[in-house]
Design an enzyme around this catalytic site. Structure first.
Site, PDB file in Angstrom:
ATOM      1  N   MET A   1      -3.206  -7.238  -7.655  1.00  0.00           N
ATOM      2  CA  MET A   1      -2.473  -8.484  -7.984  1.00  0.00           C
ATOM      3  C   MET A   1      -3.287  -9.353  -9.157  1.00  0.00           C
ATOM      4  O   MET A   1      -3.199 -10.613  -9.023  1.00  0.00           O
ATOM      5  CB  MET A   1      -1.617  -8.826  -7.184  1.00  0.00           C
ATOM      6  N   ARG A   2      -4.766  -8.734  -8.985  1.00  0.00           N
ATOM      7  CA  ARG A   2      -5.413  -9.934 -10.123  1.00  0.00           C
ATOM      8  C   ARG A   2      -5.912  -9.158 -11.134  1.00  0.00           C
ATOM      9  O   ARG A   2      -5.455  -7.810 -11.561  1.00  0.00           O
ATOM     10  CB  ARG A   2      -7.098  -9.875  -8.982  1.00  0.00           C
TER      11      ARG A   2
ATOM     12  N   GLY B   1       0.363  -1.242  -0.352  1.00  0.00           N
ATOM     13  CA  GLY B   1      -0.228  -0.401  -0.199  1.00  0.00           C
ATOM     14  C   GLY B   1       1.143   1.255  -0.011  1.00  0.00           C
ATOM     15  O   GLY B   1      -0.124   2.545   0.602  1.00  0.00           O
ATOM     16  N   SER B   2       2.459   1.130   0.181  1.00  0.00           N
ATOM     17  CA  SER B   2       2.672   2.514  -0.146  1.00  0.00           C
ATOM     18  C   SER B   2       2.065   3.867  -1.338  1.00  0.00           C
ATOM     19  O   SER B   2       2.328   4.535  -1.572  1.00  0.00           O
ATOM     20  CB  SER B   2       4.125   2.474  -0.143  1.00  0.00           C
ATOM     21  N   ASN B   3       1.846   2.803  -2.225  1.00  0.00           N
ATOM     22  CA  ASN B   3       0.822   3.862  -3.508  1.00  0.00           C
ATOM     23  C   ASN B   3      -0.024   4.457  -3.130  1.00  0.00           C
ATOM     24  O   ASN B   3      -0.298   5.798  -3.261  1.00  0.00           O
ATOM     25  CB  ASN B   3       1.200   3.250  -4.729  1.00  0.00           C
TER      26      ASN B   3
ATOM     27  N   ASN C   1      -4.355   2.132 -13.534  1.00  0.00           N
ATOM     28  CA  ASN C   1      -3.487   0.536 -13.143  1.00  0.00           C
ATOM     29  C   ASN C   1      -1.938   1.779 -13.011  1.00  0.00           C
ATOM     30  O   ASN C   1      -1.974   2.759 -13.728  1.00  0.00           O
ATOM     31  CB  ASN C   1      -3.527  -0.103 -13.650  1.00  0.00           C
TER      32      ASN C   1
ATOM     33  N   HIS D   1       1.814   0.379 -13.236  1.00  0.00           N
ATOM     34  CA  HIS D   1       3.018  -0.488 -13.110  1.00  0.00           C
ATOM     35  C   HIS D   1       4.144  -0.304 -13.554  1.00  0.00           C
ATOM     36  O   HIS D   1       4.647   0.419 -14.458  1.00  0.00           O
ATOM     37  CB  HIS D   1       2.289  -1.155 -14.527  1.00  0.00           C
TER      38      HIS D   1
ATOM     39  N   LYS E   1     -15.255 -15.789 -10.481  1.00  0.00           N
ATOM     40  CA  LYS E   1     -14.669 -14.592 -10.820  1.00  0.00           C
ATOM     41  C   LYS E   1     -15.736 -13.551 -10.553  1.00  0.00           C
ATOM     42  O   LYS E   1     -15.923 -12.333  -9.566  1.00  0.00           O
ATOM     43  CB  LYS E   1     -13.161 -14.739 -11.681  1.00  0.00           C
TER      44      LYS E   1
HETATM   45  C1  GAR Z   1       3.562  -0.791  -7.568  1.00  0.00           C
HETATM   46  O1  GAR Z   1       4.909  -1.233  -7.566  1.00  0.00           O
HETATM   47  C2  GAR Z   1       2.878  -1.553  -8.124  1.00  0.00           C
HETATM   48  O2  GAR Z   1       3.236  -0.662  -9.732  1.00  0.00           O
HETATM   49  C3  GAR Z   1       2.740  -2.903  -9.224  1.00  0.00           C
HETATM   50  O3  GAR Z   1       2.556  -3.370  -7.515  1.00  0.00           O
HETATM   51  C4  GAR Z   1       3.483  -2.615  -6.811  1.00  0.00           C
HETATM   52  C5  GAR Z   1       2.478  -2.224  -5.449  1.00  0.00           C
HETATM   53  O4  GAR Z   1       3.615  -1.932  -4.584  1.00  0.00           O
HETATM   54  N1  GAR Z   1       2.167  -3.754  -9.221  1.00  0.00           N
HETATM   55  C6  GAR Z   1       2.037  -4.738 -10.550  1.00  0.00           C
HETATM   56  O5  GAR Z   1       2.749  -4.793 -10.677  1.00  0.00           O
HETATM   57  C7  GAR Z   1       0.639  -4.466 -11.434  1.00  0.00           C
HETATM   58  N2  GAR Z   1       0.849  -5.395 -12.603  1.00  0.00           N
HETATM   59  P1  GAR Z   1       2.816  -0.739  -3.362  1.00  0.00           P
HETATM   60  O6  GAR Z   1       1.468  -1.835  -2.101  1.00  0.00           O
HETATM   61  O7  GAR Z   1       3.676  -0.512  -2.337  1.00  0.00           O
HETATM   62  O8  GAR Z   1       1.479   0.654  -3.603  1.00  0.00           O
END
Ligand code: GAR
Length: 203
Positions: free
Chosen positions: A92-93, A14-16, A109, A111, A67
């Site tokens: 991640m789904r 959850g840092s984003n 999203n 990435h 689903k």
């Molecule tokens: C982030 O690096 C995001 O870009 C990636 O998961 C991480 C989540 O970090 N997302 C993917 O790879 C999606 N395909 P966070 O939980 O600290 O935000």
């Protein structure tokens, strides 16, 4: 103008989500998080939401026969909290066409690569294995493919000779944190227009 209501979907750390929250608190992002939804009961993102006093729910795939029922439960939370923009922040789904069709042009999203390079899982390892000299991050609207939707913003990050997946991820995540709030801010200001595969930023 009233604040745009965000619904955050996140599977882990959850840092984003934390950086979006920080930017809202400091007034840099004019939005409100209406609901945080995680598909993992012990995801740190749920703790972050609890500390911040933001409504949060855990919706686990294993509790639904199909689903579509799982996604319908997520969609119900989004609708109930009057979410205007669905923000995938480490969710991640793969979402199905059914879910995406419920919120057309309203799911973003992030990435950790410069798409279309290195989609899907383990983007940092993919970049290193390939021998890329540059990677970065991409923010895009979500379509039915895996990391294939119209690109909103990208920023490059140099790959260094001694990088490991973790060291590269550490530099890319800093860029993610700055860029995601910018892209969300553009959406909130109604400055994004999707024209086929192209996202125009309205000046
Ligand atoms: C982030 O690096 C995001 O870009 C990636 O998961 C991480 C989540 O970090 N997302 C993917 O790879 C999606 N395909 P966070 O939980 O600290 O935000």
């Amino acid at each position: 103008m009233s604040e745009t209501v965000l619904g955050i979907l996140a599977s882990g750390r959850g840092s984003n989500m934390q950086s979006i929250l920080n930017n809202i608190s400091s007034g840099r992002l004019h939005a409100k998080i209406g609901i945080v939804i995680s598909d993992h009961a012990n995801a740190k993102v749920l703790e972050i939401a609890a500390v911040a006093g933001i409504p949060a729910v855990c919706i686990e795939r294993k509790n639904f026969a199909t689903k579509q029922e799982f996604e319908a439960a997520i969609a119900a939370e989004i609708v109930n909290h009057e979410v205007q923009l669905v923000v995938l922040a480490g969710f991640m789904r793969i979402l199905s066409g059914y879910f995406i069709g419920l919120f057309p042009g309203r799911i973003m999203n992030i990435h950790p690569s410069l798409l279309p390079a290195f989609p899907g899982l383990n983007a940092h390892s993919q970049a290193l294995t390939y021998g890329a000299k540059v990677s970065g991050c991409t923010i895009h609207f979500v379509d039915e493919g895996v990391d294939t939707g119209p690109i909103i913003m990208q920023q490059a990050v140099e790959v260094l000779p001694d990088d490991t997946p973790d060291s590269l991820a550490e530099r890319i995540i800093k860029v993610e944190h700055a860029l995601y709030s910018k892209a969300i801010g553009l959406y909130c200001d109604q400055r994004l227009s999707i024209e086929g595969r192209n996202v125009k930023i309205i000046e």
